[in-house]
Design a protein around this motif. Sequence first.
Motif, PDB file in Angstrom:
ATOM      1  N   ARG A 290       3.447   4.388  -6.099  1.00  0.00           N
ATOM      2  CA  ARG A 290       3.359   2.931  -5.930  1.00  0.00           C
ATOM      3  C   ARG A 290       1.914   2.447  -6.114  1.00  0.00           C
ATOM      4  N   LEU A 291       0.970   3.178  -5.538  1.00  0.00           N
ATOM      5  CA  LEU A 291      -0.434   2.802  -5.677  1.00  0.00           C
ATOM      6  C   LEU A 291      -0.906   2.914  -7.125  1.00  0.00           C
ATOM      7  N   LYS A 292      -0.368   3.880  -7.847  1.00  0.00           N
ATOM      8  CA  LYS A 292      -0.796   4.085  -9.233  1.00  0.00           C
ATOM      9  C   LYS A 292      -0.377   2.939 -10.150  1.00  0.00           C
ATOM     10  N   THR A 293       0.591   2.137  -9.723  1.00  0.00           N
ATOM     11  CA  THR A 293       0.944   0.960 -10.522  1.00  0.00           C
ATOM     12  C   THR A 293      -0.195  -0.054 -10.519  1.00  0.00           C
ATOM     13  N   TRP A 294      -1.127   0.092  -9.559  1.00  0.00           N
ATOM     14  CA  TRP A 294      -2.324  -0.756  -9.477  1.00  0.00           C
ATOM     15  C   TRP A 294      -3.560  -0.006  -9.984  1.00  0.00           C
ATOM     16  N   GLU A 295      -3.348   0.970 -10.864  1.00  0.00           N
ATOM     17  CA  GLU A 295      -4.450   1.846 -11.286  1.00  0.00           C
ATOM     18  C   GLU A 295      -5.605   1.071 -11.916  1.00  0.00           C
ATOM     19  N   ALA A 296      -5.290   0.035 -12.693  1.00  0.00           N
ATOM     20  CA  ALA A 296      -6.360  -0.736 -13.342  1.00  0.00           C
ATOM     21  C   ALA A 296      -7.285  -1.363 -12.309  1.00  0.00           C
ATOM     22  N   LEU A 297      -6.700  -1.871 -11.220  1.00  0.00           N
ATOM     23  CA  LEU A 297      -7.519  -2.460 -10.150  1.00  0.00           C
ATOM     24  C   LEU A 297      -8.275  -1.380  -9.380  1.00  0.00           C
ATOM     25  N   ILE A 298      -7.576  -0.305  -9.028  1.00  0.00           N
ATOM     26  CA  ILE A 298      -8.193   0.766  -8.240  1.00  0.00           C
ATOM     27  C   ILE A 298      -9.364   1.402  -8.985  1.00  0.00           C
ATOM     28  N   GLN A 299      -9.242   1.509 -10.301  1.00  0.00           N
ATOM     29  CA  GLN A 299     -10.287   2.133 -11.105  1.00  0.00           C
ATOM     30  C   GLN A 299     -11.391   1.163 -11.517  1.00  0.00           C
ATOM     31  N   SER A 300     -11.237  -0.114 -11.176  1.00  0.00           N
ATOM     32  CA  SER A 300     -12.256  -1.096 -11.565  1.00  0.00           C
ATOM     33  C   SER A 300     -13.469  -1.009 -10.636  1.00  0.00           C
ATOM     34  N   PRO A 301     -14.643  -1.447 -11.078  1.00  0.00           N
ATOM     35  CA  PRO A 301     -15.838  -1.402 -10.224  1.00  0.00           C
ATOM     36  C   PRO A 301     -15.777  -2.396  -9.062  1.00  0.00           C
ATOM     37  N   PHE A 302     -14.843  -3.350  -9.135  1.00  0.00           N
ATOM     38  CA  PHE A 302     -14.727  -4.351  -8.069  1.00  0.00           C
ATOM     39  C   PHE A 302     -13.950  -3.817  -6.863  1.00  0.00           C
ATOM     40  N   PHE A 303     -13.121  -2.797  -7.088  1.00  0.00           N
ATOM     41  CA  PHE A 303     -12.196  -2.367  -6.038  1.00  0.00           C
ATOM     42  C   PHE A 303     -12.896  -1.869  -4.772  1.00  0.00           C
ATOM     43  N   PRO A 304     -13.919  -0.982  -4.852  1.00  0.00           N
ATOM     44  CA  PRO A 304     -14.538  -0.496  -3.612  1.00  0.00           C
ATOM     45  C   PRO A 304     -15.059  -1.613  -2.712  1.00  0.00           C
ATOM     46  N   VAL A 305     -15.686  -2.632  -3.316  1.00  0.00           N
ATOM     47  CA  VAL A 305     -16.224  -3.739  -2.516  1.00  0.00           C
ATOM     48  C   VAL A 305     -15.094  -4.581  -1.938  1.00  0.00           C
ATOM     49  N   LEU A 306     -14.108  -4.931  -2.775  1.00  0.00           N
ATOM     50  CA  LEU A 306     -12.971  -5.728  -2.293  1.00  0.00           C
ATOM     51  C   LEU A 306     -12.214  -4.989  -1.196  1.00  0.00           C
ATOM     52  N   PHE A 307     -11.951  -3.711  -1.419  1.00  0.00           N
ATOM     53  CA  PHE A 307     -11.208  -2.904  -0.450  1.00  0.00           C
ATOM     54  C   PHE A 307     -11.957  -2.822   0.878  1.00  0.00           C
ATOM     55  N   SER A 308     -13.255  -2.549   0.810  1.00  0.00           N
ATOM     56  CA  SER A 308     -14.059  -2.398   2.015  1.00  0.00           C
ATOM     57  C   SER A 308     -14.130  -3.704   2.817  1.00  0.00           C
ATOM     58  N   VAL A 309     -14.428  -4.811   2.124  1.00  0.00           N
ATOM     59  CA  VAL A 309     -14.597  -6.096   2.817  1.00  0.00           C
ATOM     60  C   VAL A 309     -13.269  -6.584   3.394  1.00  0.00           C
ATOM     61  N   ILE A 310     -12.189  -6.505   2.599  1.00  0.00           N
ATOM     62  CA  ILE A 310     -10.882  -6.991   3.069  1.00  0.00           C
ATOM     63  C   ILE A 310     -10.392  -6.160   4.250  1.00  0.00           C
ATOM     64  N   THR A 311     -10.545  -4.844   4.159  1.00  0.00           N
ATOM     65  CA  THR A 311     -10.119  -3.976   5.267  1.00  0.00           C
ATOM     66  C   THR A 311     -10.942  -4.257   6.518  1.00  0.00           C
ATOM     67  N   TYR A 312     -12.240  -4.375   6.353  1.00  0.00           N
ATOM     68  CA  TYR A 312     -13.138  -4.624   7.489  1.00  0.00           C
ATOM     69  C   TYR A 312     -12.834  -5.958   8.160  1.00  0.00           C
ATOM     70  N   VAL A 313     -12.777  -7.031   7.382  1.00  0.00           N
ATOM     71  CA  VAL A 313     -12.508  -8.360   7.955  1.00  0.00           C
ATOM     72  C   VAL A 313     -11.109  -8.405   8.551  1.00  0.00           C
ATOM     73  N   GLY A 314     -10.148  -7.739   7.895  1.00  0.00           N
ATOM     74  CA  GLY A 314      -8.784  -7.700   8.431  1.00  0.00           C
ATOM     75  C   GLY A 314      -8.704  -7.027   9.785  1.00  0.00           C
ATOM     76  N   PHE A 315      -9.486  -5.967   9.991  1.00  0.00           N
ATOM     77  CA  PHE A 315      -9.497  -5.280  11.290  1.00  0.00           C
ATOM     78  C   PHE A 315     -10.281  -6.078  12.341  1.00  0.00           C
ATOM     79  N   CYS A 316     -11.292  -6.810  11.896  1.00  0.00           N
ATOM     80  CA  CYS A 316     -12.089  -7.609  12.838  1.00  0.00           C
ATOM     81  C   CYS A 316     -11.327  -8.840  13.330  1.00  0.00           C
TER      82      CYS A 316
END
Length: 282
Positions: free
Chosen positions: A26-52
Amino acid sequence: MSCHNSSELQVLCSSSQLFLQPLWDRLKTWEALIQSPFFPVLFSVITYVGFCLPFVVLDVLNPWVPSLRRYKIHPDFSPSARQLLPCLRQTLYQHVVFVFPLTLLHWAHSPKLLPPEAPQLLELVSHIVFCLLLFDGEFFVWHVLHHRVPWLYRTFHKVHHQNSSSFALATQYMSVWELFSLGFFDLVNIKLLKCHPLTVLIFHVVNIWLSVEDHSGYDFPWSTHRLVPFGWYGGVAHHDLHHSQFNCNFAPYFTHWDKLLGTFRPAPLPAWWNCGCGGCPS
């Protein structure tokens, strides 16, 4: 006999891999996003703010819901907007200005496709535990040095201690050097253990959650340190004591390094522990 045991082990490993395969597919269907240079920053910020966010809501409700105060380590403290907004602003600024260029550089030099197969469940769990244990030891050494050497404390770590009473959004209120140090430890451990990309994602979710919980200021009956037996995990009460007393409880998560090196200080029991109001664990 040995062939029979080997066959059983292979079946078990295959079953644990199949357990994670649908999630990985299921995650691999988003491979283009996961492999993009934007993903680490988006993933980190969204996860962090979501937990806060849940803890921010609790802090907003705290003055009007007295029953929440028995779970707060500092019942009379609630962070104001003047404390919350600079923390959020600094997190966003550092990720955009400093983290994103590094992820872009990493992406440019190591483009590769995601593996087709998911990791085995035992491999995923063991790698996450080892990553947490390695990070705990690495940050313990870094943390002690940045408290014991005055220049290091003043220059790099003091900013994280500006809020003596912790709250969730203050978790990443830190200098760029500290942020990069934590990121470096994460990267080294992941490379050392050769973690599967799914393991890396789940590890970062777990790591961000534990960090936010440690700074949340809330000690619930279901907090992580109350679920891990034998006092192995320090948790929010352990880390909050470090923020108020500075010279103890340097490890971010577990307690063994502080106990071995004489810097452990037990946290007092929370208000709900003997209150007889139903807030205590059975």
